[in-house]
Design an enzyme around this catalytic site. Structure first.
Site, mmCIF file in Angstrom:
data_model
loop_
_atom_site.group_PDB
_atom_site.id
_atom_site.type_symbol
_atom_site.label_atom_id
_atom_site.label_comp_id
_atom_site.label_asym_id
_atom_site.label_seq_id
_atom_site.Cartn_x
_atom_site.Cartn_y
_atom_site.Cartn_z
ATOM 1 N N ASP A 1 39.816 45.311 37.066
ATOM 2 C CA ASP A 1 39.517 46.307 36.046
ATOM 3 C C ASP A 1 40.799 46.591 35.268
ATOM 4 O O ASP A 1 41.787 45.897 35.417
ATOM 5 C CB ASP A 1 38.983 47.585 36.682
ATOM 6 C CG ASP A 1 39.934 48.103 37.731
ATOM 7 O OD1 ASP A 1 41.158 47.962 37.550
ATOM 8 O OD2 ASP A 1 39.477 48.650 38.740
ATOM 9 N N LYS B 1 33.722 41.924 37.068
ATOM 10 C CA LYS B 1 34.246 43.053 37.832
ATOM 11 C C LYS B 1 33.201 43.600 38.796
ATOM 12 O O LYS B 1 33.459 43.750 39.991
ATOM 13 C CB LYS B 1 34.729 44.139 36.870
ATOM 14 C CG LYS B 1 35.440 45.303 37.531
ATOM 15 C CD LYS B 1 34.485 46.412 37.841
ATOM 16 C CE LYS B 1 35.183 47.508 38.636
ATOM 17 N NZ LYS B 1 34.213 48.583 38.973
#
Length: 214
Positions: free
Chosen positions: A137, A119
């Site tokens: 996310d 991420k």
DNA sequence: ATCCCGAGGG
DNA sequence: CCCTCTGGAT
């Protein structure tokens, strides 16, 4: 890109025309640090911390002189500050020793850095270096599943599926818009389906008639 | 209680 | 795959 996906992207663009990274950042190094700090907390809080922090320590060279205790003192108001400080100390030395003091630009290199996962790596690549990327996310994961953009069971698979189902040129923008949508309307617990401009395209809405789970 | 633009370890 | 790490806001 499929017609349905294109329609979803168009609606997102109209709904969230200002979707963007909300972490303050000047240099790639600063965004990297800010992004590591942002896990499990709010951008607002991270911005308050980095504003003070980067005024005193603006570059990697500055941070190489800092002690972990000093760093912890600055980031104490953020959650997980011990592990974040420890990771950042390792990140600083690795940047210096293995990457010539520069922020690397590839997933493989970035994820070697302590505290940097897929991420964060994708956020750095897309926001610092304009490399198309989709950082998955919890919001992107949830919203993608609900909208049917990518019905997957893990964030990594969602990332792959989104890259296949969306045009490369909209990856980064789609990432930001999906996050905004997840935060503004498509909440985990009580999604505001009645206000949602995407309900007619949404599998979640179809399945429960827009009745929010209690 | 639950959530925050997660990552690392078991 | 699941758990834990952290503090503050709602």
């Amino acid at each position: 890109m499929k017609k349905k996906n294109r329609e979803i992207i168009e609606i997102l663009e109209r709904t969230y025309p200002d979707a963007k990274c909300e972490l303050d950042h000047g240099t790639p190094f600063q965004l990297l640090v800010a992004t590591v700090l942002s896990a499990q907390t709010t951008d607002k809080k991270v911005n308050e911390v980095t504003k003070v922090l980067f005024e005193k320590y603006g570059t990697l060279v500055d941070f190489l002189e800092i002690t972990q205790d000093e760093l912890e003192e600055h980031i104490r108001v953020i959650g997980l500050y011990k592990s974040k400080a420890k990771n950042l100390m390792g990140l600083f030395s690795m940047l210096q020793d293995e990457f010539g003091g520069e922020v690397p630009k590839t997933m493989e290199e970035l994820t070697r850095l302590p505290g940097v996962g897929r991420k964060t790596a994708n956020v750095v690549m897309s926001n610092c270096f304009d490399i198309p990327a989709i950082a998955v996310d919890t919001h992107v994961f949830r919203v993608s599943n609900r909208l049917g953009l990518a019905k997957e069971k893990t964030p990594e698979k969602t990332e792959e599926a989104l890259m296949k189902s969306l045009d490369r040129k909209v990856w980064t923008k789609a990432h930001h818009m999906l996050i905004f949508h997840g935060r503004r309307l498509c909440h985990a617990r009580k999604p505001q389906c009645s206000e949602c401009p995407l309900k007619l395209h949404c599998d979640y809405y179809k399945e429960n008639g827009g009745i929010s789970a209690s």
